[in-house]
Design an enzyme around this catalytic site. Sequence first.
Site, PDB file in Angstrom:
ATOM      1  N   ARG A 176       0.691  -1.302  -0.094  1.00  0.00           N
ATOM      2  CA  ARG A 176      -0.020   0.028  -0.078  1.00  0.00           C
ATOM      3  C   ARG A 176       0.929   1.236   0.297  1.00  0.00           C
ATOM      4  O   ARG A 176       2.176   1.178   0.333  1.00  0.00           O
ATOM      5  CB  ARG A 176      -0.929  -0.163   1.220  1.00  0.00           C
ATOM      6  CG  ARG A 176      -0.582  -0.310   2.502  1.00  0.00           C
ATOM      7  CD  ARG A 176      -1.211  -0.745   3.787  1.00  0.00           C
ATOM      8  NE  ARG A 176      -1.838   0.579   4.068  1.00  0.00           N
ATOM      9  CZ  ARG A 176      -1.458   1.549   4.738  1.00  0.00           C
ATOM     10  NH1 ARG A 176      -0.219   1.059   5.528  1.00  0.00           N
ATOM     11  NH2 ARG A 176      -1.958   2.880   5.428  1.00  0.00           N
ATOM     12  N   ARG A 180      -3.141  10.430   2.865  1.00  0.00           N
ATOM     13  CA  ARG A 180      -4.016  10.870   4.140  1.00  0.00           C
ATOM     14  C   ARG A 180      -4.852  11.962   3.322  1.00  0.00           C
ATOM     15  O   ARG A 180      -4.393  13.106   2.948  1.00  0.00           O
ATOM     16  CB  ARG A 180      -3.242  11.407   5.022  1.00  0.00           C
ATOM     17  CG  ARG A 180      -2.436  10.175   5.835  1.00  0.00           C
ATOM     18  CD  ARG A 180      -1.864  10.973   7.126  1.00  0.00           C
ATOM     19  NE  ARG A 180      -0.951   9.991   7.658  1.00  0.00           N
ATOM     20  CZ  ARG A 180       0.057  10.285   8.500  1.00  0.00           C
ATOM     21  NH1 ARG A 180       0.272  11.694   8.809  1.00  0.00           N
ATOM     22  NH2 ARG A 180       0.847   9.437   9.095  1.00  0.00           N
ATOM     23  N   ARG A 254      19.050  -5.144   2.299  1.00  0.00           N
ATOM     24  CA  ARG A 254      19.427  -3.732   1.881  1.00  0.00           C
ATOM     25  C   ARG A 254      20.332  -3.103   3.071  1.00  0.00           C
ATOM     26  O   ARG A 254      20.199  -3.414   4.307  1.00  0.00           O
ATOM     27  CB  ARG A 254      18.564  -3.036   1.677  1.00  0.00           C
ATOM     28  CG  ARG A 254      17.847  -2.935   0.199  1.00  0.00           C
ATOM     29  CD  ARG A 254      17.106  -1.821  -0.274  1.00  0.00           C
ATOM     30  NE  ARG A 254      15.847  -1.836   0.740  1.00  0.00           N
ATOM     31  CZ  ARG A 254      15.629  -0.572   1.228  1.00  0.00           C
ATOM     32  NH1 ARG A 254      16.452   0.786   1.223  1.00  0.00           N
ATOM     33  NH2 ARG A 254      14.638  -0.121   2.114  1.00  0.00           N
ATOM     34  N   ARG A 285      17.979  10.702   1.628  1.00  0.00           N
ATOM     35  CA  ARG A 285      17.503  11.584   2.313  1.00  0.00           C
ATOM     36  C   ARG A 285      18.675  12.160   3.354  1.00  0.00           C
ATOM     37  O   ARG A 285      20.088  11.867   3.351  1.00  0.00           O
ATOM     38  CB  ARG A 285      16.744  11.053   3.557  1.00  0.00           C
ATOM     39  CG  ARG A 285      16.768   9.712   3.759  1.00  0.00           C
ATOM     40  CD  ARG A 285      15.566   9.180   4.739  1.00  0.00           C
ATOM     41  NE  ARG A 285      15.844   7.973   5.404  1.00  0.00           N
ATOM     42  CZ  ARG A 285      15.289   7.397   6.311  1.00  0.00           C
ATOM     43  NH1 ARG A 285      14.036   7.969   6.754  1.00  0.00           N
ATOM     44  NH2 ARG A 285      15.693   6.366   6.836  1.00  0.00           N
ATOM     45  N   GLU A 308      22.279  10.059   3.546  1.00  0.00           N
ATOM     46  CA  GLU A 308      21.891   8.498   3.583  1.00  0.00           C
ATOM     47  C   GLU A 308      21.776   7.964   2.117  1.00  0.00           C
ATOM     48  O   GLU A 308      21.011   8.580   1.382  1.00  0.00           O
ATOM     49  CB  GLU A 308      20.586   8.306   4.436  1.00  0.00           C
ATOM     50  CG  GLU A 308      20.250   7.073   4.481  1.00  0.00           C
ATOM     51  CD  GLU A 308      19.013   6.764   5.283  1.00  0.00           C
ATOM     52  OE1 GLU A 308      19.142   7.142   6.528  1.00  0.00           O
ATOM     53  OE2 GLU A 308      18.004   6.145   4.907  1.00  0.00           O
ATOM     54  N   TYR A 356      11.830  -6.968   9.804  1.00  0.00           N
ATOM     55  CA  TYR A 356      12.126  -5.440  10.192  1.00  0.00           C
ATOM     56  C   TYR A 356      11.388  -5.335  11.352  1.00  0.00           C
ATOM     57  O   TYR A 356       9.959  -5.776  11.485  1.00  0.00           O
ATOM     58  CB  TYR A 356      11.426  -4.369   9.147  1.00  0.00           C
ATOM     59  CG  TYR A 356      11.989  -2.987   9.518  1.00  0.00           C
ATOM     60  CD1 TYR A 356      12.949  -2.408   9.702  1.00  0.00           C
ATOM     61  CD2 TYR A 356      10.818  -2.505  10.415  1.00  0.00           C
ATOM     62  CE1 TYR A 356      13.376  -1.375  10.402  1.00  0.00           C
ATOM     63  CE2 TYR A 356      11.063  -1.291  10.801  1.00  0.00           C
ATOM     64  CZ  TYR A 356      12.430  -0.799  11.008  1.00  0.00           C
ATOM     65  OH  TYR A 356      12.420   0.559  11.491  1.00  0.00           O
ATOM     66  N   ASP A 358      10.446  -2.609  14.529  1.00  0.00           N
ATOM     67  CA  ASP A 358      10.830  -1.191  15.084  1.00  0.00           C
ATOM     68  C   ASP A 358      11.247  -1.501  16.662  1.00  0.00           C
ATOM     69  O   ASP A 358      10.768  -2.836  17.088  1.00  0.00           O
ATOM     70  CB  ASP A 358       9.231  -0.416  15.135  1.00  0.00           C
ATOM     71  CG  ASP A 358       9.400   0.524  14.000  1.00  0.00           C
ATOM     72  OD1 ASP A 358      10.389   1.031  13.321  1.00  0.00           O
ATOM     73  OD2 ASP A 358       8.141   0.728  13.234  1.00  0.00           O
TER      74      ASP A 358
HETATM   75  P1  FDA Z   1      20.057  -5.178  16.846  1.00  0.00           P
HETATM   76  O1  FDA Z   1      20.424  -5.158  15.679  1.00  0.00           O
HETATM   77  O2  FDA Z   1      19.873  -3.941  17.486  1.00  0.00           O
HETATM   78  O3  FDA Z   1      20.944  -5.916  17.750  1.00  0.00           O
HETATM   79  C1  FDA Z   1      21.453  -7.217  17.391  1.00  0.00           C
HETATM   80  C2  FDA Z   1      23.028  -7.174  18.003  1.00  0.00           C
HETATM   81  O4  FDA Z   1      23.467  -8.654  17.956  1.00  0.00           O
HETATM   82  C3  FDA Z   1      24.013  -6.200  17.328  1.00  0.00           C
HETATM   83  O5  FDA Z   1      24.630  -5.327  18.579  1.00  0.00           O
HETATM   84  C4  FDA Z   1      25.097  -7.294  16.756  1.00  0.00           C
HETATM   85  O6  FDA Z   1      26.342  -6.662  16.764  1.00  0.00           O
HETATM   86  C5  FDA Z   1      24.852  -8.294  17.732  1.00  0.00           C
HETATM   87  N1  FDA Z   1      25.428  -9.540  17.129  1.00  0.00           N
HETATM   88  C6  FDA Z   1      25.134 -10.226  16.050  1.00  0.00           C
HETATM   89  N2  FDA Z   1      25.720 -11.187  15.667  1.00  0.00           N
HETATM   90  C7  FDA Z   1      26.437 -11.456  16.806  1.00  0.00           C
HETATM   91  C8  FDA Z   1      27.160 -12.591  17.133  1.00  0.00           C
HETATM   92  N3  FDA Z   1      27.565 -13.869  16.408  1.00  0.00           N
HETATM   93  N4  FDA Z   1      27.872 -12.768  18.536  1.00  0.00           N
HETATM   94  C9  FDA Z   1      27.689 -11.374  19.310  1.00  0.00           C
HETATM   95  N5  FDA Z   1      26.951 -10.316  18.737  1.00  0.00           N
HETATM   96  C10 FDA Z   1      26.376 -10.176  17.665  1.00  0.00           C
HETATM   97  N6  FDA Z   1      13.050   1.423  14.946  1.00  0.00           N
HETATM   98  C11 FDA Z   1      12.123   2.407  15.494  1.00  0.00           C
HETATM   99  O7  FDA Z   1      11.050   1.909  16.418  1.00  0.00           O
HETATM  100  N7  FDA Z   1      12.271   3.577  15.082  1.00  0.00           N
HETATM  101  C12 FDA Z   1      13.110   3.903  14.085  1.00  0.00           C
HETATM  102  O8  FDA Z   1      13.119   5.112  13.791  1.00  0.00           O
HETATM  103  C13 FDA Z   1      13.995   3.123  13.475  1.00  0.00           C
HETATM  104  N8  FDA Z   1      14.830   3.545  12.679  1.00  0.00           N
HETATM  105  C14 FDA Z   1      15.709   2.444  12.187  1.00  0.00           C
HETATM  106  C15 FDA Z   1      16.559   2.792  11.140  1.00  0.00           C
HETATM  107  C16 FDA Z   1      17.464   2.002  10.747  1.00  0.00           C
HETATM  108  C17 FDA Z   1      18.289   2.206   9.527  1.00  0.00           C
HETATM  109  C18 FDA Z   1      17.208   0.563  11.112  1.00  0.00           C
HETATM  110  C19 FDA Z   1      18.098  -0.459  10.561  1.00  0.00           C
HETATM  111  C20 FDA Z   1      16.498   0.309  11.977  1.00  0.00           C
HETATM  112  C21 FDA Z   1      15.600   1.288  12.674  1.00  0.00           C
HETATM  113  N9  FDA Z   1      15.003   1.022  13.509  1.00  0.00           N
HETATM  114  C22 FDA Z   1      14.046   1.933  14.071  1.00  0.00           C
HETATM  115  C23 FDA Z   1      14.575  -0.481  14.096  1.00  0.00           C
HETATM  116  C24 FDA Z   1      15.599  -0.912  15.354  1.00  0.00           C
HETATM  117  O9  FDA Z   1      16.862  -0.683  15.136  1.00  0.00           O
HETATM  118  C25 FDA Z   1      15.388  -2.233  15.708  1.00  0.00           C
HETATM  119  O10 FDA Z   1      14.095  -2.234  16.312  1.00  0.00           O
HETATM  120  C26 FDA Z   1      16.274  -2.730  16.967  1.00  0.00           C
HETATM  121  O11 FDA Z   1      17.616  -2.374  16.454  1.00  0.00           O
HETATM  122  C27 FDA Z   1      16.075  -4.262  17.076  1.00  0.00           C
HETATM  123  O12 FDA Z   1      16.876  -4.777  18.132  1.00  0.00           O
HETATM  124  P2  FDA Z   1      17.655  -6.186  17.918  1.00  0.00           P
HETATM  125  O13 FDA Z   1      17.946  -6.399  19.401  1.00  0.00           O
HETATM  126  O14 FDA Z   1      16.541  -6.972  17.221  1.00  0.00           O
HETATM  127  O15 FDA Z   1      18.788  -5.758  16.850  1.00  0.00           O
END
Ligand code: FDA
Length: 381
Positions: A176, A180, A254, A285, A308, A356, A358
């Site tokens: 979608r 708005r 990506r 952006r 970015e 993905y 948040d």
């Molecule tokens: P996250 O990726 O944060 O943590 C995983 C960790 O595991 C990392 O620190 C990594 O180094 C570690 N790791 C991986 N493999 C490993 C291994 N083998 N040994 C040891 N450590 C290891 N959300 C939101 O609510 N508002 C927003 O505006 C945004 N904006 C946004 C922008 C962009 C560019 C992205 C990519 C994402 C967002 N997000 C977001 C989402 C947000 O980043 C996301 O919800 C959290 O990072 C999720 O947390 P996790 O713990 O799942 O993963």
Amino acid sequence: LASADLVVVGSGFFGLTVAERAATELGKRVVVLERRAHLGGNAWSEFEPETGIEVHRYGAHLFHTSNQRVWDYVRRFTDFTGYQHRVFTVSKGQTFPMPINLGTICQFVGQHLSPTEARALVREHAAEIDPAHVGNLEDKAISLIGRPLYEAFVRGYTEKQWQTDPRELPPEIISRLPVRYNFDNRYFNDTFEGLPVDGYAAWLERLADHPLVEVVLEVDYLDVRGLVPAGVPVVYTGPLDTYFGDAEGRLGWRTLDFQQEVLPIGDFQGTSVMNYADSDVPWTRIHEFRHFHPERDYPEDRTVVVREYSRTAEPGDEPYYPISTARDREVLARYRERAAAEPDVFFGGRLGTYQYLDMHMAIASAMSMFDNRLAARLTEG
Ligand code: FDA
């Protein structure tokens, strides 16, 4: 590791929430392994040394949720400002509010329209394409919002995001395109929204600050997995394919490239996020981080901007957004079967589930993993 009741791999919001729950609710000893040099995963931020302006190192992070339980939980670790996110876009030399709303449409056609008139106009433009004969992303977008809005706001941006002509992209990428038919230009429509008053790093550090939780930095779990005693549960939030040595192939992501600059002016663009819709501007952006915290005492003669750029992730790049092609989904199904056969490992978070999430979703999903599966496992026997 020998004395841990629970090992958590990854110190992002998912991993730290699970660790905090196990320590606080059950008094369990938790070791969190983090391969980076800092905790917090992708929500981590730091203060740019020259200006003191907080920069989100892995892309701008805006907190928003409608989940009352998550909102109550996160406020145990931080207060939030009243920040409300708004985004604008530059298209052919003009600036418009995003997501597309009545203000955007009125400005675009250069006249006042009522909600009913705007709806009729978009419907008339969208009728160009029969939704039953949509062959690619461009057709799909036109069938949703019509060609004029598509060409002004979607085509160039999509082309830059995917580095591919939208006519060669599958229509499933978009289900979608929100329009708005009112003048609401708030980016999120959740009940609660704000930014952590003293920054993401302070919030994440407080989440990890429990005498029974130890975060060990710069250790890759895959290098030390043999040291985890048999029977100790592991919560794994790293990439799912990497856990299995890419045995079923790699999942597509990506990534983003960030180009950061300190500029000798007080205000570069007058707002925190400006999208660039035209394909001849290479970035998607520009973030100007001072505007996330108008309440802070930031310098008036300097500012930090981050351009970015988006592209497909290669091995070694940070995986940011799952691409989720039909092939990816087949590969994912095979990894899920393998994951189900690992009795001691709980896969979670955005990398461990290839979706993905948040921040509020990562936190909610960590809480339900703890409540529904992990707590019973940690207290059995
Ligand atoms: P996250 O990726 O944060 O943590 C995983 C960790 O595991 C990392 O620190 C990594 O180094 C570690 N790791 C991986 N493999 C490993 C291994 N083998 N040994 C040891 N450590 C290891 N959300 C939101 O609510 N508002 C927003 O505006 C945004 N904006 C946004 C922008 C962009 C560019 C992205 C990519 C994402 C967002 N997000 C977001 C989402 C947000 O980043 C996301 O919800 C959290 O990072 C999720 O947390 P996790 O713990 O799942 O993963």
